[in-house]
Scaffold this active site. Sequence first.
Site, PDB file in Angstrom:
ATOM      1  N   ARG A 229       0.840  -1.203   0.000  1.00  0.00           N
ATOM      2  CA  ARG A 229       0.000   0.000   0.000  1.00  0.00           C
ATOM      3  C   ARG A 229       0.871   1.247   0.000  1.00  0.00           C
ATOM      4  O   ARG A 229       0.572   2.216  -0.714  1.00  0.00           O
ATOM      5  CB  ARG A 229      -0.941   0.012   1.208  1.00  0.00           C
ATOM      6  CG  ARG A 229      -2.075  -0.985   1.118  1.00  0.00           C
ATOM      7  CD  ARG A 229      -3.062  -0.793   2.253  1.00  0.00           C
ATOM      8  NE  ARG A 229      -3.784   0.466   2.150  1.00  0.00           N
ATOM      9  CZ  ARG A 229      -4.434   1.045   3.146  1.00  0.00           C
ATOM     10  NH1 ARG A 229      -4.441   0.490   4.356  1.00  0.00           N
ATOM     11  NH2 ARG A 229      -5.075   2.185   2.976  1.00  0.00           N
TER      12      ARG A 229
ATOM     13  N   CYS B 257      -0.797   6.553   8.835  1.00  0.00           N
ATOM     14  CA  CYS B 257      -1.085   5.232   8.273  1.00  0.00           C
ATOM     15  C   CYS B 257      -2.199   5.421   7.262  1.00  0.00           C
ATOM     16  O   CYS B 257      -2.169   6.379   6.487  1.00  0.00           O
ATOM     17  CB  CYS B 257      -1.466   4.251   9.376  1.00  0.00           C
ATOM     18  SG  CYS B 257      -2.819   4.822  10.439  1.00  0.00           S
TER      19      CYS B 257
END
Length: 302
Positions: free
Chosen positions: A201, A260
Site C-alpha cells: 500500500r 497510516c
Amino acid sequence: MTTSATTPTSSAISTPAPSRLDGLVSVEQLQALLASDAPPLVVDVRFDLADTSAGERAYAAGHIPGAFYLHLDRDLSGPKQDAFGGFRGRHPLPDRDAFAARLNDLGLRPGRTLVAYDAADGMYGARVWWMLRWLGHADVAVLDGGFAAWQQAGGAVSTDLPTAAAGAFEPGAPLEEPLSAQDLLGQLGRVRLIDARAGERFRGEVEPLDAQAGHIPGATNRFFKTNLGADGRFKPPALLREEFAALLGPQTAEATVHQCGSGVTACHNLLAMHHAGLAGSRLYPGSWSEWSANSRFPLAKG
C-alpha cells in the site's frame, strides 16, 4: 456467565495494585491488577475493518470479565466531514470532551488505570492508548498479545455484561498532540514521517480503501507489525530503540510524525517508540485517507 480453562492467578484477599504501567501490560500484570484493591477499567476494542460488527459479536461471545466494549467507528472516531463538508479521513478523532464523557460513564476517574485489548496485534488498543494520553490520562496500557494471550494463559472469559458506574473524569492537558494536514504540509521535508501501512500500500501497488494509491512524499515505511516478535508481543525496548534509531537517522523523536491509512495503526508505531523510550513524536490522525482525498496535496509512489 464466566468460564475459564484455568483459574487466573488471584487471591481471595485483595492486594495493592502494581505501580503505574507504562504503555504495555502483560497478562500476569493484568490479572494482578484485577485482583487488587484498585482494579482497572478494561475496554475491549476488537474490530474488523471488513466487518464492522465482528468485534461486538466477538465481545458478546466472550470477553475478559468486567470489560466494556468500545467501537472504533462509534466511540473512537468522530464525523468524517468537518463543518464545511471537508473530508477528515476514515477514522478522524472524536470530539475530545465527548470521548472523555463516554469514558466517565464507564467509570474512569483520575488515577484509575485503563487497559485496552484487541485481537489485531494491538492496533486498536494502541489507538485507545494514544487517545487516553490525548485526554491527559497517563494511566493507560495495552494488553501485550491481546485477547489471544489472555486465552493462552487460561484467563477467565465471560459473557456477562458489566454494570457501568459513573466516574469523575475530565480531560486534562494533552500528553499527545495531533497534527493537522495543513500543518504537516507545511513541515514536509523537515520532519521524519513514518507510514505504518503494509509495504504494497505504501508503494502504491494496491489501494483497497482510499481515494488514491501511494504515500505522502518523504515518508518512510515501517509496517506496524514490525514492532512485534514471533510470539505476537512487542519486541523488547532495547531492540525497538535500535530499530527506530536506524529509521530516524539524525532526526529526533520530537521531529517525527506518524501516519497510516486512517490514524489507527500509526498509533502502534507511537506506542512502540514510547515503549523504547523515544517520546515526543506526533500523530497525523487524518493520515492517507484524508491526504489522498485532497487533490491539492502531493503524493508519491514506489
